[in-house]
Design a protein around this motif. Structure first.
Motif, PDB file in Angstrom:
ATOM      1  N   ILE A  91      14.859 -19.980  27.414  1.00  0.00           N
ATOM      2  CA  ILE A  91      13.747 -19.582  27.950  1.00  0.00           C
ATOM      3  C   ILE A  91      13.302 -20.394  28.929  1.00  0.00           C
ATOM      4  O   ILE A  91      13.296 -21.751  28.986  1.00  0.00           O
ATOM      5  N   PRO A  92      13.146 -19.811  30.212  1.00  0.00           N
ATOM      6  CA  PRO A  92      13.034 -20.470  31.346  1.00  0.00           C
ATOM      7  C   PRO A  92      11.535 -21.329  31.014  1.00  0.00           C
ATOM      8  O   PRO A  92      10.439 -20.729  30.704  1.00  0.00           O
ATOM      9  N   ASN A 110       9.328 -22.544  32.874  1.00  0.00           N
ATOM     10  CA  ASN A 110       8.017 -22.309  33.773  1.00  0.00           C
ATOM     11  C   ASN A 110       7.460 -20.932  33.197  1.00  0.00           C
ATOM     12  O   ASN A 110       5.982 -20.922  33.124  1.00  0.00           O
ATOM     13  N   ILE A 111       8.163 -20.061  32.802  1.00  0.00           N
ATOM     14  CA  ILE A 111       7.471 -18.882  32.047  1.00  0.00           C
ATOM     15  C   ILE A 111       6.740 -19.359  30.744  1.00  0.00           C
ATOM     16  O   ILE A 111       5.727 -18.863  30.436  1.00  0.00           O
ATOM     17  N   TYR A 112       7.491 -20.008  29.903  1.00  0.00           N
ATOM     18  CA  TYR A 112       7.100 -20.588  28.622  1.00  0.00           C
ATOM     19  C   TYR A 112       5.568 -21.334  29.049  1.00  0.00           C
ATOM     20  O   TYR A 112       4.642 -21.123  28.211  1.00  0.00           O
ATOM     21  N   THR A 113       5.743 -22.239  29.960  1.00  0.00           N
ATOM     22  CA  THR A 113       4.461 -23.193  30.360  1.00  0.00           C
ATOM     23  C   THR A 113       3.115 -22.069  30.665  1.00  0.00           C
ATOM     24  O   THR A 113       2.164 -22.395  30.214  1.00  0.00           O
ATOM     25  N   TRP A 114       3.407 -21.120  31.535  1.00  0.00           N
ATOM     26  CA  TRP A 114       2.410 -20.221  31.794  1.00  0.00           C
ATOM     27  C   TRP A 114       1.867 -19.267  30.444  1.00  0.00           C
ATOM     28  O   TRP A 114       0.785 -19.281  30.509  1.00  0.00           O
ATOM     29  N   ILE A 115       2.762 -19.032  29.731  1.00  0.00           N
ATOM     30  CA  ILE A 115       2.330 -18.193  28.352  1.00  0.00           C
ATOM     31  C   ILE A 115       1.344 -19.406  27.837  1.00  0.00           C
ATOM     32  O   ILE A 115       0.230 -18.716  26.953  1.00  0.00           O
TER      33      ILE A 115
END
Length: 250
Positions: free
Chosen positions: A94-95, A97-102
């Motif tokens: 999982i990238p 940055n995507i996980y951080t935003w979610i």
């Protein structure tokens, strides 16, 4: 001097872990990465290792005080533990940055909802059983994924879910500590294989956190009435959730 500082930091986080029902690993991650320069992988393993003793001490103290709601806690565990394992296995795909935003957006929304409920004139004390079960499963899964993927303690969604299911802040914090003992242990087992624990930091932080966790239940008993405690800790929990989410974004 650094050892004393680490013990003091551990004490404060141990207090937060038990008073708020979690958030310790998230705080440790920020301190270890930005303050002491540890890599994210090492900080994740170290933070989970450091949080477990405090959670065990605090959960046992809360158990003796009769504050843990085992019925709801066990429902959360049934969904949180598999989610932790799944999150640990897929974390490398999982990238970041995507996980951080979610996760950040979820924390902000949960904090806002807790604050909204706190200031509502009346809360419905009679919860729909099916609705409560669904919420327990949802927040358990969310917490497990946070532990498995990022090495966070997952206490934020656990406490928020428990508050939204009608528990007061003391019960929510106690039940969250119980859930996080097992959730964090499973996450640590997986993260230890991915990164090394920094023992120089971990041991001193752990000493402080255990002292803080052992001291907190006695301090909470001295805080006047449960209603006053809830009026302080509940909105504070909402603010912390929003702050944690915002910090992840900026």
């Amino acid at each position: 001097m650094s050892q004393i500082l680490l013990i003091l930091i551990g004490f404060l986080v141990g207090f937060i872990v038990i008073a708020m029902g979690g958030g310790g690993a998230a705080i440790y991650l920020g301190i270890l990465t930005s303050g002491f320069g540890l890599s994210a992988v090492s900080a994740a393993a170290t933070s989970l290792f450091t949080a477990i003793p405090a959670l065990i001490v605090g959960a046992y103290s809360q158990y003796r005080s009769g504050n843990i709601n085992f019925k709801i806690g066990n429902r959360m565990l049934l969904s949180a533990l598999p989610a932790t394992i799944v999150g640990s296995l897929i974390s490398h795909y999982i990238p970041a940055n995507i996980y951080t935003w979610i996760v950040a957006l979820i924390l902000i929304l949960l904090g806002a909802q807790v604050l909204w409920q706190t200031h509502s004139s009346k809360n419905d004390e009679t919860q729909d059983r099916s609705s409560s079960t669904g919420k327990a499963i949802f927040f358990g899964i969310l917490s497990g994924l946070m532990v498995g993927i990022a090495g966070l303690s997952g206490g934020g969604p656990i406490v928020a879910g428990l508050l939204l299911m009608g528990l007061d802040m003391i019960q929510a914090a106690a039940t969250s500590a119980y859930v996080l003992v097992f959730n964090t242990l499973v996450g640590l087992l997986f993260h230890m294989s991915a990164g090394n624990i920094n023992w120089n930091f971990g041991i001193y932080l752990m000493i402080g956190s255990v002292i803080g966790a052992a001291f907190t239940p006695f301090l909470l008993k001295k805080m006047s009435t449960p209603g006053r405690t809830n009026s302080i800790l509940r909105p504070l929990m909402g603010i912390i959730l929003i702050f944690m989410g915002a910090k992840m974004l900026f």
